[in-house]
Design a protein around this motif. Structure first.
Motif, short mmCIF file in Angstrom:
data_model
loop_
_atom_site.label_atom_id
_atom_site.label_comp_id
_atom_site.label_asym_id
_atom_site.label_seq_id
_atom_site.Cartn_x
_atom_site.Cartn_y
_atom_site.Cartn_z
N ASN A 101 0.83 -1.21 0.00
CA ASN A 101 0.00 0.00 0.00
C ASN A 101 0.86 1.25 0.00
O ASN A 101 0.56 2.22 0.67
N LYS B 248 2.63 4.77 -1.04
CA LYS B 248 2.09 6.01 -1.59
C LYS B 248 2.33 6.03 -3.09
O LYS B 248 3.42 5.74 -3.57
N GLY B 249 1.30 6.39 -3.82
CA GLY B 249 1.41 6.49 -5.27
C GLY B 249 1.09 5.19 -5.99
O GLY B 249 1.12 5.14 -7.21
N SER B 250 0.76 4.15 -5.26
CA SER B 250 0.41 2.89 -5.91
C SER B 250 -1.08 2.90 -6.26
O SER B 250 -1.81 3.84 -5.96
N ARG B 251 -1.54 1.82 -6.87
CA ARG B 251 -2.94 1.74 -7.28
C ARG B 251 -3.86 1.74 -6.06
O ARG B 251 -4.92 2.36 -6.06
N ASN C 159 -3.22 3.12 -3.11
CA ASN C 159 -3.09 4.33 -2.31
C ASN C 159 -2.53 5.45 -3.19
O ASN C 159 -1.37 5.82 -3.07
N PRO C 160 -3.34 6.02 -4.08
CA PRO C 160 -2.81 7.03 -5.00
C PRO C 160 -2.46 8.34 -4.29
O PRO C 160 -2.95 8.61 -3.20
N PHE C 161 -1.58 9.12 -4.92
CA PHE C 161 -1.21 10.42 -4.37
C PHE C 161 -2.42 11.34 -4.35
O PHE C 161 -3.28 11.27 -5.20
N GLY C 162 -2.49 12.21 -3.38
CA GLY C 162 -3.54 13.21 -3.31
C GLY C 162 -4.85 12.69 -2.77
O GLY C 162 -5.79 13.45 -2.59
N LYS C 163 -4.96 11.41 -2.49
CA LYS C 163 -6.20 10.86 -1.96
C LYS C 163 -6.08 10.82 -0.45
O LYS C 163 -5.20 10.16 0.09
N SER C 164 -6.93 11.54 0.21
CA SER C 164 -6.92 11.49 1.67
C SER C 164 -8.35 11.25 2.14
O SER C 164 -9.30 11.79 1.57
#
Length: 55
Positions: free
Chosen positions: A22, A24-27, A29-34
């Motif tokens: 998981n 950061k930046g993976s499918r 847990n994408p960047f910018g998603k909180s």
């Protein structure tokens, strides 16, 4: 021991031996998603209720 023949120390790399599932930046847990505070609170309440029902 003859340290003259040992050679230079190998420089280590600063990367992990494996990638996290998981990261950061993976499918998953994408960047910018909180997650919003409401979702977090609902998840915490559900976990507390599950823990209370289990005991």
């Amino acid at each position: 021991m003859d340290y003259k023949d040992a050679g230079a120390i190998k420089k280590g790399s600063n990367k992990p031996r494996h990638s996290e599932h998981n990261a950061k930046g993976s499918r998953k847990n994408p960047f910018g998603k909180s997650e919003g505070k409401a979702e977090l609170l609902a998840r915490m309440k559900a976990a507390a209720k599950a823990r209370q029902n289990a005991s």
